[in-house]
Design an enzyme around this catalytic site. Structure first.
Site, mmCIF file in Angstrom:
data_model
loop_
_atom_site.group_PDB
_atom_site.id
_atom_site.type_symbol
_atom_site.label_atom_id
_atom_site.label_comp_id
_atom_site.label_asym_id
_atom_site.label_seq_id
_atom_site.Cartn_x
_atom_site.Cartn_y
_atom_site.Cartn_z
ATOM 1 N N GLN A 74 -0.534 6.773 -6.297
ATOM 2 C CA GLN A 74 -1.639 7.699 -6.012
ATOM 3 C C GLN A 74 -1.695 8.798 -7.077
ATOM 4 O OE1 GLN A 74 0.453 8.509 -2.473
ATOM 5 N NE2 GLN A 74 -0.999 7.498 -1.099
ATOM 6 N N ARG A 77 -10.940 7.259 9.831
ATOM 7 C CA ARG A 77 -10.392 7.817 8.600
ATOM 8 C C ARG A 77 -11.446 7.808 7.480
ATOM 9 N NH1 ARG A 77 -5.220 5.057 7.560
ATOM 10 N NH2 ARG A 77 -6.182 3.924 5.885
ATOM 11 N N ARG A 121 -1.353 -0.886 -8.371
ATOM 12 C CA ARG A 121 -2.750 -0.495 -8.088
ATOM 13 C C ARG A 121 -2.769 1.027 -8.208
ATOM 14 N NH1 ARG A 121 -4.036 -1.120 -2.157
ATOM 15 N NH2 ARG A 121 -4.456 -3.294 -2.646
ATOM 16 N N ASP A 136 0.853 -1.191 0.000
ATOM 17 C CA ASP A 136 0.000 0.000 0.000
ATOM 18 C C ASP A 136 0.885 1.236 0.000
ATOM 19 O OD1 ASP A 136 -2.406 -1.359 0.113
ATOM 20 O OD2 ASP A 136 -2.749 -1.039 2.246
ATOM 21 N N MET A 137 0.393 2.332 -0.580
ATOM 22 C CA MET A 137 1.148 3.578 -0.531
ATOM 23 C C MET A 137 0.583 4.454 0.570
ATOM 24 S SD MET A 137 3.719 5.113 -1.691
ATOM 25 C CE MET A 137 4.195 4.534 -3.313
ATOM 26 N N LYS A 159 -6.781 7.169 -6.200
ATOM 27 C CA LYS A 159 -6.676 8.633 -6.193
ATOM 28 C C LYS A 159 -5.692 9.091 -5.115
ATOM 29 C CE LYS A 159 -11.247 9.908 -7.955
ATOM 30 N NZ LYS A 159 -12.554 10.528 -7.619
ATOM 31 N N GLY A 160 -5.701 8.415 -3.969
ATOM 32 C CA GLY A 160 -4.876 8.852 -2.826
ATOM 33 C C GLY A 160 -5.772 9.342 -1.715
HETATM 34 P P1 FDA Z 1 -14.263 9.366 -4.787
HETATM 35 O O1 FDA Z 1 -13.764 9.561 -3.404
HETATM 36 O O2 FDA Z 1 -14.447 10.571 -5.625
HETATM 37 O O3 FDA Z 1 -15.593 8.537 -4.695
HETATM 38 C C1 FDA Z 1 -16.413 8.288 -5.817
HETATM 39 C C2 FDA Z 1 -17.775 7.847 -5.303
HETATM 40 O O4 FDA Z 1 -17.659 6.612 -4.617
HETATM 41 C C3 FDA Z 1 -18.407 8.785 -4.288
HETATM 42 O O5 FDA Z 1 -19.086 9.835 -4.909
HETATM 43 C C4 FDA Z 1 -19.304 7.873 -3.507
HETATM 44 O O6 FDA Z 1 -20.481 7.622 -4.230
HETATM 45 C C5 FDA Z 1 -18.502 6.583 -3.482
HETATM 46 N N1 FDA Z 1 -17.672 6.443 -2.277
HETATM 47 C C6 FDA Z 1 -16.354 6.688 -2.154
HETATM 48 N N2 FDA Z 1 -15.933 6.423 -0.900
HETATM 49 C C7 FDA Z 1 -17.006 6.019 -0.218
HETATM 50 C C8 FDA Z 1 -17.237 5.572 1.127
HETATM 51 N N3 FDA Z 1 -16.253 5.530 2.032
HETATM 52 N N4 FDA Z 1 -18.480 5.197 1.472
HETATM 53 C C9 FDA Z 1 -19.491 5.223 0.567
HETATM 54 N N5 FDA Z 1 -19.340 5.616 -0.701
HETATM 55 C C10 FDA Z 1 -18.127 6.022 -1.095
HETATM 56 N N6 FDA Z 1 -5.338 5.204 -0.937
HETATM 57 C C11 FDA Z 1 -4.034 5.413 -0.626
HETATM 58 O O7 FDA Z 1 -3.613 6.554 -0.416
HETATM 59 N N7 FDA Z 1 -3.185 4.343 -0.539
HETATM 60 C C12 FDA Z 1 -3.587 3.074 -0.797
HETATM 61 O O8 FDA Z 1 -2.776 2.150 -0.714
HETATM 62 C C13 FDA Z 1 -4.943 2.854 -1.140
HETATM 63 N N8 FDA Z 1 -5.426 1.609 -1.395
HETATM 64 C C14 FDA Z 1 -6.702 1.454 -1.903
HETATM 65 C C15 FDA Z 1 -7.163 0.203 -2.303
HETATM 66 C C16 FDA Z 1 -8.408 0.069 -2.913
HETATM 67 C C17 FDA Z 1 -8.850 -1.269 -3.383
HETATM 68 C C18 FDA Z 1 -9.242 1.214 -3.091
HETATM 69 C C19 FDA Z 1 -10.565 1.117 -3.780
HETATM 70 C C20 FDA Z 1 -8.823 2.443 -2.631
HETATM 71 C C21 FDA Z 1 -7.570 2.574 -2.030
HETATM 72 N N9 FDA Z 1 -7.128 3.803 -1.545
HETATM 73 C C22 FDA Z 1 -5.804 3.970 -1.195
HETATM 74 C C23 FDA Z 1 -8.104 4.897 -1.349
HETATM 75 C C24 FDA Z 1 -8.189 5.826 -2.533
HETATM 76 O O9 FDA Z 1 -7.010 6.558 -2.649
HETATM 77 C C25 FDA Z 1 -9.365 6.813 -2.403
HETATM 78 O O10 FDA Z 1 -9.207 7.623 -1.304
HETATM 79 C C26 FDA Z 1 -10.724 6.158 -2.290
HETATM 80 O O11 FDA Z 1 -10.827 5.029 -3.112
HETATM 81 C C27 FDA Z 1 -11.805 7.135 -2.730
HETATM 82 O O12 FDA Z 1 -11.584 7.540 -4.058
HETATM 83 P P2 FDA Z 1 -12.511 7.105 -5.292
HETATM 84 O O13 FDA Z 1 -11.617 6.867 -6.457
HETATM 85 O O14 FDA Z 1 -13.366 5.991 -4.917
HETATM 86 O O15 FDA Z 1 -13.299 8.429 -5.648
#
Ligand code: FDA
Length: 291
Positions: A141, A271, A167, A111-112, A170-171
């Site tokens: 990210q 978080r 992977r 993970d980052m 967004k971050g």
């Molecule tokens: P965004 O946050 O814009 O969300 C898009 C839509 O998804 C929202 O409008 C909402 O509908 C829905 N949604 C998102 N989060 C939600 C929640 N908690 N509850 C309900 N609905 C929600 N980051 C990092 O810095 N290091 C890492 O190693 C990882 N690893 C990782 C693994 C995996 C499998 C995922 C999916 C994500 C990560 N992340 C991460 C987190 C990532 O960086 C990011 O913060 C979140 O995925 C939210 O970004 P989205 O791309 O989903 O878009």
């Protein structure tokens, strides 16, 4: 926020506190045709004794999950292995875990974490990838200004036989503007630029997002660039956007869900709550309005 209330919220996003609960959640996802990446919660450590304990816990979990034929792999935050205390100790622990995963023909995703960790995590990944090219991958990210050049630099260890595995997310951490893009559209735009570069350069891409727009644009890229199924997968967090997740699975694409479990669920949930505070309002409403 009282712990009990956070737990009401957390249940949806965390598989449980014990390995058995993590196993059960993973098997249920496997039954739906979804693979998992398993994360043991607990990231703020202050001693190397805790790092050792975390390493041992991962070894135990890998042993158990692979023995039970769970379809999935494992995600690790290097700070749990002491990255911010002693980088070399962290590397040694991670190497031991990756070596064990390789023996079980499994895979470790690093993970980052926040920006102070990025150089060290890339460096550790480079070293491990050289030794275990098929069994270790990294997270990148899209919100970081440096990420595009990091991907380009890492292309030097890409290999047709063993594509480098990223992977792309967004971050999640709060970073200053000189390090990270802040605009919602700006992050999306860089996400797609990074993803396109990965596809063009035959890197394996874990498309980790719940953003419907990004999912749709990624699907367009996959079609336009004729990306084979063994070069990408979609990834989502446990309990988030299950309908969008199902639509991707129904479309015949590989899906992996990040399954967190462990005692440290309180920090994890806090978080997530900060990231999406509206969720808490809905949950509180649901406590009073039933039916
Ligand atoms: P965004 O946050 O814009 O969300 C898009 C839509 O998804 C929202 O409008 C909402 O509908 C829905 N949604 C998102 N989060 C939600 C929640 N908690 N509850 C309900 N609905 C929600 N980051 C990092 O810095 N290091 C890492 O190693 C990882 N690893 C990782 C693994 C995996 C499998 C995922 C999916 C994500 C990560 N992340 C991460 C987190 C990532 O960086 C990011 O913060 C979140 O995925 C939210 O970004 P989205 O791309 O989903 O878009």
């Amino acid at each position: 926020m009282p712990k009990k209330l956070v737990w009401v919220f957390s249940k949806r996003y965390i598989a449980g506190e014990t390995m058995e609960e993590g196993l059960l959640a993973s098997k249920l996802l496997n039954e739906k045709g979804i693979e998992v990446t398993v994360d043991i919660l607990g990231e703020f450590i202050t001693t190397l004794a805790e790092a050792e304990k975390n390493r041992d816990e991962y070894l135990e979990v890998i042993e158990r999950f692979t023995a039970d034929n769970v379809k999935g792999n494992f995600s690790i935050k290097p700070t749990m292995f002491g990255l911010l205390i002693d980088k070399e100790v962290c590397y040694t622990h991670l190497r031991e875990v990756v070596k064990f995963a390789a023996e079980k023909d499994s895979f470790i995703r690093i993970d980052m974490e926040d920006s102070q960790c990025v150089d060290m995590e890339i460096d550790i990944f480079r070293r491990l990838r050289t030794e275990f090219p098929k069994h270790v991958g990294l997270v990148l990210q899209a919100y970081l200004r440096r990420t595009e050049s990091d991907i380009i630099a890492l292309n030097d260890i890409n290999n047709k036989n063993y594509p480098i595995s990223f992977r792309l997310c967004k971050g999640i951490y709060v970073e200053p503007e000189h390090l990270a893009f802040k605009g919602y559209d700006e992050v999306r735009e860089h996400y797609l630029t990074d993803l396109k570069y990965m596809f063009e350069n035959k890197m394996y891409a874990g498309i980790a997002t719940h953003d419907k727009y990004l999912v749709e644009e990624a699907l367009k890229l996959i079609e336009e660039m004729n990306i084979p199924k063994n070069m990408y997968e979609f990834q989502m967090l446990y309990g988030v956007t299950p309908e969008l997740r199902q639509s991707i699975v129904d479309g015949g694409h590989k899906m992996r869900v990040y399954v967190p479990f462990g005692q440290q669920w309180f920090n994890y949930s806090t978080r997530r709550l900060k990231e999406n505070p509206k969720m808490a309002q809905h949950i509180i409403k649901a406590l009073f309005i039933r039916g």
